[in-house]
Enzyme design. Structure first.
Site, PDB file in Angstrom:
ATOM      1  CD1 TRP A  68      -2.479   1.912   0.383  1.00  0.00           C
ATOM      2  CD2 TRP A  68      -1.336   2.424   2.227  1.00  0.00           C
ATOM      3  NE1 TRP A  68      -2.800   3.201   0.726  1.00  0.00           N
ATOM      4  CE2 TRP A  68      -2.118   3.536   1.848  1.00  0.00           C
ATOM      5  CE3 TRP A  68      -0.518   2.525   3.366  1.00  0.00           C
ATOM      6  CZ2 TRP A  68      -2.107   4.743   2.575  1.00  0.00           C
ATOM      7  CZ3 TRP A  68      -0.509   3.726   4.079  1.00  0.00           C
ATOM      8  CH2 TRP A  68      -1.301   4.811   3.683  1.00  0.00           C
ATOM      9  CD  GLU A 104      -4.665  -1.506   1.653  1.00  0.00           C
ATOM     10  OE1 GLU A 104      -3.511  -1.742   2.103  1.00  0.00           O
ATOM     11  OE2 GLU A 104      -5.629  -1.217   2.392  1.00  0.00           O
ATOM     12  CE  LYS A 115      -6.497   5.864   2.460  1.00  0.00           C
ATOM     13  NZ  LYS A 115      -5.617   5.939   3.612  1.00  0.00           N
ATOM     14  CG  ASP A 139      -9.301   4.560   5.242  1.00  0.00           C
ATOM     15  OD1 ASP A 139      -9.867   3.489   5.517  1.00  0.00           O
ATOM     16  OD2 ASP A 139      -8.075   4.664   5.068  1.00  0.00           O
ATOM     17  CG  ASP A 161      -8.181   2.387   9.130  1.00  0.00           C
ATOM     18  OD1 ASP A 161      -8.198   1.327   8.502  1.00  0.00           O
ATOM     19  OD2 ASP A 161      -7.747   3.455   8.644  1.00  0.00           O
ATOM     20  CG  ASP A 221      -5.960  -1.722   7.772  1.00  0.00           C
ATOM     21  OD1 ASP A 221      -5.425  -1.318   8.822  1.00  0.00           O
ATOM     22  OD2 ASP A 221      -5.805  -1.162   6.670  1.00  0.00           O
TER      23      ASP A 221
END
Ligand code: RNT
Ligand code: ZN
Length: 421
Positions: free
Chosen positions: A187, A228, A230, A296, A298, A328
């Site tokens: 990522w 990954e 985003k 985002d 998390d 995550d």
């Protein structure tokens, strides 16, 4: 406290109720037993890591909160993870990042070697755990102008390319030593705060940098590379180089696994609706099961609709063996061991709920366009006593049933975490 006999009796009752709908609970539990969750190490210390000198968390992600007891050494982190794993049924994996080096000598990201992670491997062997890995493209002064592998300066890129290559050798070592494939996830936070003039060139540079990293030979029986995407990060609101289309194209043309994180898409887009499409074009999928709250963020994974939809997609389509389930999230406002246990057990519980559906029967109804029955049964299933099946699973695996795990976390907090300061 429920007794063993109560748990067994409730299971027998639940088993009969599920059987009436055509569901074999024993078979569901046998499948659940085989599904490993990759528990992320970074919930234990708010994504700080042990690089010397440790950098501040950058890359457009953020852990908020100051709950006491965060791990500050690899030994502490392992001790905390051990407590979490002792409260989670089954055998799983721990997902490490490169910044979690365990070594006395200072080592930079472009110099990491398997030996810097040998203590993790030794511990994983003792614990019967697998390990996954991630190169760390953040929290480091070589993240310049918000960019790493896509930076216009070749020296900046070279540093990160070297890091990527070395990370793959660490992952290969994990897989070889532990006899199970280590997923190695790339990522990259690169992006722009405001509207770019040139969206194409940074993407070309990212593509070329990744190609250079993956040109290095590692034994792919032991490790699998993931990429990954985003949609945005803090400070990269307008443009993220590694977007979904970028990595979907990259993964499919380079035979790399596309990793989908539940928090990395536009707010009304869901990963659950992407899994079936990815499954048609790729042998393998990895997920970051997370929970975005407005962004985002998390948050710790809870039993919400999207978690259940994700697990249903895996199970209904028979993708259990082709999907690596990673977690995550990082919440620093609550007990971190509890966060791990809540999130991991929820992922497993959602899987169990999905395994307790009469899938073939439901598919048959749909094929007949009997949408009335489809709705009747899917609604009825929500009322069935899955918790009694779950509690029995916990008992079979010798981990606390129901809420009993929490007393153990509280005791650990009193004895160990509070004293850490
Ligand atoms: C960031 C990505 C990434 C990280 C971890 C620490 O938005 O989700 O997976 O959270 O690598
Ligand atoms: Zn992620």
């Amino acid at each position: 406290m429920t007794t063993k006999e109560q748990v067994n009796a409730r299971y027998e009752d639940a088993k009969a109720r599920y059987a009436a709908l055509g569901v074999d609970t024993d078979a569901a539990l046998a499948k659940l037993q085989d599904i490993k969750i990759s528990m992320h190490c970074w919930q234990g210390d708010d994504v700080r890591g042990f690089l010397n000198p440790a950098g501040e968390l950058t890359g457009g992600i953020m852990a908020t909160g100051d709950y006491p007891g965060a791990a500050t050494t690899p030994d502490e982190l392992r001790a905390d993870a051990e407590v979490a794993f002792s409260l989670i049924p089954g055998k799983h994996k721990l997902n490490l990042h490169a910044i979690y080096v365990d070594t006395d000598e200072p080592v930079d990201l472009d110099a990491i070697e398997p030996k810097h992670f040998a203590k993790w491997v030794e511990w994983a062997k003792e614990q019967g755990l697998g390990l996954d890995f991630n190169p760390t493209f953040f929290s480091h002064p070589m993240l310049k102008d918000g960019m790493t592998l896509s930076h216009p300066n070749a020296d900046v890129r070279a540093f990160w390319i070297e890091h990527g290559k070395r990370a793959r050798r660490v992952a290969e070592y994990f897989g070889r030593e532990l006899g199970q494939k280590a997923y190695n996830n790339f990522w990259v936070p690169d992006g722009f705060k405001d509207n770019p003039i040139d969206r194409l060139t940074p993407r070309r540079r990212l593509m070329e940098s990744l190609d250079e990293i993956f040109a290095d030979e590692v034994d792919l029986t032991y490790t699998e590379d993931c990429v990954e995407s985003k949609v945005f990060g803090i400070g990269a609101e307008a443009y993220t180089v590694g977007s979904h289309e970028f990595y979907m194209g990259y993964g499919l043309t380079r035979n790399k696994t596309v990793l989908m994180d539940a928090g990395h898409y536009h707010p009304t887009e869901v990963v659950s609706n992407k899994i079936s499409s990815m499954a048609l074009y790729s042998d393998s999928i990895m997920l970051h099961v997370s929970r975005p709250v407005r962004w985002d963020s998390d948050h710790v994974v809870i039993m919400d609709d999207e978690l259940q939809e994700i697990m249903k997609e895996i199970v209904r389509n028979g993708l259990e063996k082709r999907t690596a389930i990673g977690l995550d999230f990082f919440d620093a406002t609550i007990n971190r061991v509890a966060a791990w246990v809540i999130g991991t057990r929820n992922a497993q519980k959602a899987l169990l709920k999905a395994l307790l559906e009469p899938i073939e029967e439901l598919k048959a109804l749909e094929l007949k366009f009997d949408f009335t029955s489809r709705l009747v049964y899917t609604e009825e299933l929500k009322d069935l006593p899955y918790a009694d099946v779950w509690n029995y699973f916990c008992q079979l695996n010798d981990v606390p049933v129901g809420l009993d795990w929490f007393a153990e976390v509280q005791a650990y907090e009193k004895e160990i975490l509070e004293i850490r300061g």
